[in-house]
Scaffold this motif. Structure first.
Motif, short mmCIF file in Angstrom:
data_model
loop_
_atom_site.label_atom_id
_atom_site.label_comp_id
_atom_site.label_asym_id
_atom_site.label_seq_id
_atom_site.Cartn_x
_atom_site.Cartn_y
_atom_site.Cartn_z
N ASP A 56 0.83 -1.21 0.00
CA ASP A 56 0.00 0.00 0.00
C ASP A 56 0.87 1.25 0.00
OD1 ASP A 56 -2.08 1.81 0.17
OD2 ASP A 56 -2.63 1.31 2.24
N PRO A 57 1.51 1.57 -1.14
CA PRO A 57 2.39 2.74 -1.19
C PRO A 57 1.68 4.04 -0.85
CG PRO A 57 2.74 1.33 -3.09
CD PRO A 57 1.52 0.82 -2.40
N ALA A 58 0.45 4.21 -1.34
CA ALA A 58 -0.29 5.43 -1.06
C ALA A 58 -0.59 5.56 0.43
CB ALA A 58 -1.58 5.47 -1.87
N GLY A 59 -0.95 4.45 1.05
CA GLY A 59 -1.22 4.47 2.48
C GLY A 59 0.04 4.78 3.28
N ALA A 60 1.18 4.23 2.85
CA ALA A 60 2.44 4.52 3.54
C ALA A 60 2.77 6.00 3.47
CB ALA A 60 3.57 3.69 2.92
N ALA A 61 2.55 6.63 2.31
CA ALA A 61 2.82 8.06 2.17
C ALA A 61 1.93 8.87 3.10
CB ALA A 61 2.62 8.49 0.72
N GLU A 62 0.67 8.46 3.22
CA GLU A 62 -0.25 9.17 4.11
C GLU A 62 0.20 9.07 5.56
OE1 GLU A 62 -3.23 11.76 4.64
OE2 GLU A 62 -2.71 10.88 2.69
N CYS A 121 7.73 8.03 -2.34
CA CYS A 121 6.99 8.36 -1.12
C CYS A 121 7.54 9.63 -0.48
CB CYS A 121 7.07 7.20 -0.14
SG CYS A 121 6.23 7.50 1.43
N VAL A 122 8.86 9.72 -0.37
CA VAL A 122 9.48 10.91 0.23
C VAL A 122 9.14 12.16 -0.57
CG1 VAL A 122 11.69 12.02 0.72
CG2 VAL A 122 11.34 9.63 1.35
N LEU A 123 9.23 12.07 -1.88
CA LEU A 123 8.95 13.24 -2.73
C LEU A 123 7.48 13.64 -2.64
CD1 LEU A 123 11.07 12.33 -5.87
CD2 LEU A 123 11.61 14.04 -4.12
N GLU A 124 6.61 12.65 -2.57
CA GLU A 124 5.18 12.97 -2.46
C GLU A 124 4.88 13.72 -1.16
OE1 GLU A 124 0.88 10.70 -1.99
OE2 GLU A 124 2.50 9.68 -3.06
N VAL A 125 5.45 13.24 -0.06
CA VAL A 125 5.21 13.90 1.23
C VAL A 125 5.89 15.27 1.26
CG1 VAL A 125 5.54 13.73 3.72
CG2 VAL A 125 4.93 11.69 2.40
#
Length: 283
Positions: free
Chosen positions: A103-109, A140-144
């Motif tokens: 769950d990459p999106a969940g991890a970013a959240e 993930c890091v870039l998204e956050v």
């Protein structure tokens, strides 16, 4: 072989099942591990702060495939963020502990939730893992960071990976702090051999980071590399692992070099300890 043993569930079960096995293993592991509970970890962190070192606290865990468990992990990180002493204390975590693989999106959240909860001036340092996850970790890091949280994020770059110059450029352009390490994973492709090729890559990345004007730190126990960087680039913060050559950190502190100790804790301490043993044997 040592690294294979360090990631073996079976070995952990066997050792802990022997009479006195877990107690003896813990006695050896406690050099590198702050404790099995949050209170024990905070006590160790307080001791390091009293010596003039910064701290980065990490709740052990990796390779989770359960989003519900990941949410519980973040609940502890959020509680930890509330309890951080009014001092130079950061947090660290591995994204596979947050079910990144499923769950990459969940991890970013979840990462964003922890970063938002940090007091001003603190960082959440994201650990490096094997290259099968490097793209997802960077994304993930870039998204956050793109949510306006770059000033609260740190990423780890491994010098032994041939892709790292590009990763440094991308991460520093996004305003993310970079922790430069040699790399502790055995990779079949896309990596420099250990020894001189990785050492040269480390020095080149250090100079790239310095030229970028980015926030960054050296995370290495290799005294030759550390001193080569300090002599050529001036004062650069140094990070080390708890229990590994602590006298070096004291000496660096006395020289006016900012220092930080990685302070891990939690019930999943066994395999982390075996990794430190493997590294101490030259693996």
């Amino acid at each position: 072989m040592l690294f294979k043993l360090a990631t073996s569930d079976r070995l952990e079960q066997v050792v802990k099942g022997l009479p006195g096995g877990e107690a003896n293993a813990w006695r050896a592991a406690s050099r590198y591990v702050a404790g099995r509970t949050l209170d024990e970890a905070l006590a160790v962190a307080t001791g390091q702060l009293g010596k003039g070192h910064g701290v980065s606290l990490d709740l052990f865990g990796e390779m989770s495939t359960d989003p519900e468990q990941a949410a519980r992990v973040v609940d502890e990180y959020l509680e930890l963020a509330k309890l951080l002493p009014d001092a130079d204390v950061w947090l660290s975590l591995d994204l596979s502990h947050l079910a990144l693989d499923v769950d990459p999106a969940g991890a970013a959240e979840l990462v964003a939730n922890v970063a938002e909860a940090l007091p001003p001036g603190r960082l959440l340092q994201i650990g490096a893992e094997d290259t099968t996850r490097t793209d997802q970790i960077r994304q993930c890091v870039l998204e956050v960071a793109g949510r306006g949280l770059a000033d609260r994020l740190g990423a780890t770059v491994q010098a032994n990976l041939k892709r790292s110059p590009e990763d440094v450029e991308t991460l520093t352009s996004a305003g993310v702090h970079v922790r430069l390490v040699k790399g502790a994973y055995i990779e079949s492709t896309g990596a420099h051999p250990y020894g001189e090729p990785t050492d040269i890559a480390y020095l080149q990345l250090a100079h790239q980071l310095a030229a970028s004007g980015a926030r960054w730190s050296l995370a290495t126990h290799d005294g030759r590399l550390r001193e080569a960087v300090q002599l050529s680039l001036g004062t650069v913060p140094v990070e080390q692992l708890l229990g590994v050559r602590p006298e070096v950190l004291d000496e660096l502190r006395d020289r006016g070099i900012p220092t930080r100790v990685y302070v891990p804790y939690g019930p999943d301490w066994f395999r982390y300890w075996l990794r430190r043993v493997a590294e101490s044997r030259g693996a």
